[in-house]
Scaffold this active site. Structure first.
Site, mmCIF file in Angstrom:
data_model
loop_
_atom_site.group_PDB
_atom_site.id
_atom_site.type_symbol
_atom_site.label_atom_id
_atom_site.label_comp_id
_atom_site.label_asym_id
_atom_site.label_seq_id
_atom_site.Cartn_x
_atom_site.Cartn_y
_atom_site.Cartn_z
ATOM 1 N N LYS B 76 -2.535 -12.042 -0.717
ATOM 2 C CA LYS B 76 -2.649 -10.651 0.018
ATOM 3 C C LYS B 76 -1.542 -10.704 0.793
ATOM 4 C CE LYS B 76 -5.590 -8.223 2.794
ATOM 5 N NZ LYS B 76 -7.138 -8.316 3.665
ATOM 6 N N SER B 151 -10.336 -4.314 3.124
ATOM 7 C CA SER B 151 -8.992 -4.104 3.120
ATOM 8 C C SER B 151 -8.146 -5.152 2.046
ATOM 9 C CB SER B 151 -8.079 -4.661 4.596
ATOM 10 O OG SER B 151 -8.293 -5.856 4.606
ATOM 11 N N SER B 175 -13.823 -7.461 4.415
ATOM 12 C CA SER B 175 -12.485 -7.113 3.474
ATOM 13 C C SER B 175 -12.140 -7.892 2.274
ATOM 14 C CB SER B 175 -11.347 -7.261 4.525
ATOM 15 O OG SER B 175 -11.289 -6.054 5.310
#
Lengths: 95, 484
Positions: B76, B151, B175
């Protein structure tokens, strides 16, 4: 709670965010909605409850007071928008 | 070639049936061919990946066995990667090339992982739909008109579409788990303090926690073995001896007490979703688990408490973006004040600004007690609910999300509506507990996620329950048709 554009401008100043008049109105309406939602906390029975800052109520760990990092100033300053001679450059602060 | 799981590829690499270079080229090829439909990657690091794959092949040739040796993964874009842009989904950090590796990245490198690139995400991890990214939204591989969740939406979509076998995510309010549910994959948020936050760009420091996202629980265990561990550079890292998260996967579920919080099955839960979750729970019951109703009476206060605590921490953490030391700087600043305010106004998107302003307000003089202190007290009530529940049950289960993946744009104009999509995940972060989401069914063509919540440091148990579930179901093995 309802916030107006003036309140938004005061908060934005504290947060060092530039907002124009049109944006201030949009933020006023969105932030008012959010605060209205947050105010459901009013109903919570919190008498005698200790605030919780850390999930495991851990204590701050201390390390020995010894130098462990090497000088990497030049490498780190490569990320800076403007740096020279080991200094970060900003607009003149003192006349 | 059949697309294996991370664990499957590990076996084949060790059997020398495929080289790490071939495997890396296979996935880089899929990204090049298919990611235009998803936008799940912000940066693809082809050359670094191939060099890492060659190095892994050499080590494999010498008979070395590190946990992730030669396996392709994605990071990420919130994790700092030395020499590679680390944007956090923000214009603010678009020019930022990290000068060091996050501990998670360093640990995975040491374990032999081959990084294919950096995945898309909501800006500074603030969002539940991946729509706040400076690099554009990510599409859900099961339906391109729908969001992948957020997210960690890029990681979830990439794993679901098999553009990479596994990826990292971070979870501050859901997330990892919410996008895992929306994309039909398995994702684990570990206990707060398990995975180092060093080099993981901070949003809300008392809630942020990194974790694995992959097709199966078995793969997540393999990833977590490499990611977790004490780190003296993270002041909230927990000192515990290393644990093998794969060791308990085969344990049977006879007598396991699973608590079902009444609050997670009440009003607000889509009825079809409820039916899918109940069907999934029956699978666990057939394996010998005992289902018990429990109560988490304060869980309804978790979202409002979170939207005081998280923005407060966000406004403090994001004060570092000043246009001086790194990140975006506005053109021709008139003075220092103008430099700060304009660089930040240009660098941050609307949702990040909203949260900074909420946080600034709740921490400002005269309002601290009314908001922040009260929220911190409510936080303890929420954690105490879980403590009580875990005296009666071993694991808690329920839906990960109240509804199916929503349409792009459906909630972006209404922040509060967006915040409520994390209604079942946020309490877990406030309490600091581990939580997992796994694919547990479909409605129409869209995946349904089942959430498992464990007691502190009980990740192995969550992975065990999920792995057992995945022995009797094949939801985790299904792939979106457009990406087969």
């Amino acid at each position: 709670m309802s916030l107006d554009s003036d309140a938004v401008r005061r908060i934005a100043h504290l947060a060092r965010l530039a907002v124009d008049d049109r944006e201030a109105e949009g933020f006023a309406s969105a932030l008012s909605d959010i605060f209205e939602f947050v105010e459901t906390l009013e109903g919570a029975d919190i008498a005698g409850v200790e605030p919780m800052a850390h999930p495991l109520d851990a204590e701050q760990r201390l390390r020995p007071d010894a130098v462990t990092e090497t000088d990497q100033r030049d490498r780190f300053q490569q990320s800076a928008p403007s740096a020279e001679g080991g200094l970060y450059l900003v607009p003149r602060v003192i006349e | 070639m059949k697309l294996e799981t991370l664990t499957g590829w590990r076996r084949r690499l060790r059997a020398r049936e495929i080289s790490s270079r071939e495997l890396t080229e296979l996935y880089l090829g899929r990204i090049a061919r298919l990611d235009a439909q998803l936008n799940s990657f912000i940066t693809v690091t082809d050359e670094l990946a191939l060099a890492a794959a060659d190095a892994a092949d050499e080590r494999l040739g010498r008979g070395e066995e590190t946990p992730l040796l030669g396996l392709p993964v994605a990071q990420k874009d919130i994790f700092c990667t030395e020499g590679v842009r680390t944007s956090c989904g923000s214009r603010m950090l678009d020019p930022f090339v990290a000068p060091y590796d996050a501990t998670v990245v360093a640990r995975m490198k040491a374990a032999g992982a081959v990084m294919l690139g950096k995945t898309n995400m909501d800006e500074f991890a603030m969002g539940s739909s991946n729509e706040t990214s400076f690099y554009g939204p990510v599409c859900n591989p099961w339906d391109p008109d729908r969001v992948p969740g957020g997210s960690s939406g890029g990681s979830a979509a990439a794993v679901a579409a098999r553009l990479v076998p596994a990826a990292t995510g971070t979870d501050t309010g859901g997330s990892i788990r919410q996008p895992a549910a929306f994309c039909g994959i398995t994702g684990l948020k570990p206990t707060y303090g398990r995975v180092s936050r060093y080099g993981m760009i901070a949003f809300a420091s008392s809630l942020d926690q990194g974790g694995p996202m992959a097709a199966t629980a078995e793969d997540c265990a393999l990833m977590l073995n490499a990611m977790a561990g004490f780190d003296p550079r993270d002041s909230t890292s927990v000192e515990r001896r290393a644990e093998d998260f794969s060791a308990d996967l085969e344990r049977d579920l006879k007598g396991l007490r699973i608590g079902l919080p009444r609050e997670f099955f009440g009003e607000g839960l889509d009825p079809e979703m409820r039916a899918a979750i109940e069907t999934a729970l029956a699978v666990l019951k057939d394996r010998g688990a005992i289902l018990v109703d429990i109560n988490l009476p304060n869980s309804g206060l978790s979202v409002p408490a979170y939207y005081v605590v998280a923005p407060a921490e966000c406004s403090s953490n994001l004060a570092r973006y000043d246009g001086v030391r790194f990140g975006h700087r506005c053109a021709d600043p008139l003075d220092l004040q103008d430099l700060y305010t304009r660089s930040r106004a240009e660098g941050f998107g609307a949702e990040v600004k909203r949260r900074i302003m909420i946080g600034t307000y709740v921490l400002s003089a005269g309002y601290y007690d009314a908001y922040y202190l009260k929220a911190q007290k409510v936080r303890r009530l929420i954690a105490d609910d879980f403590r009580r529940a875990f005296t009666e049950v071993d694991v808690i289960a329920g839906p990960t999300t109240p509804e199916l993946p929503f349409r792009l744009g459906e909630k972006s104009a209404d922040p509060v509506k967006m915040y409520l999509s994390d209604i079942y995940t946020i309490a877990v972060n406030l309490a600091g507990l581990p939580g997992l989401s796994m694919p547990a069914g479909t409605i129409g063509n869209l995946p349904v996620g089942l959430q498992l919540i464990g007691n502190y440091f009980d990740e192995a148990r969550l992975l065990n329950v999920a792995h057992q579930f995945q022995q009797d179901t094949d939801w985790h093995a299904r792939m979106p048709a457009a990406f087969v």
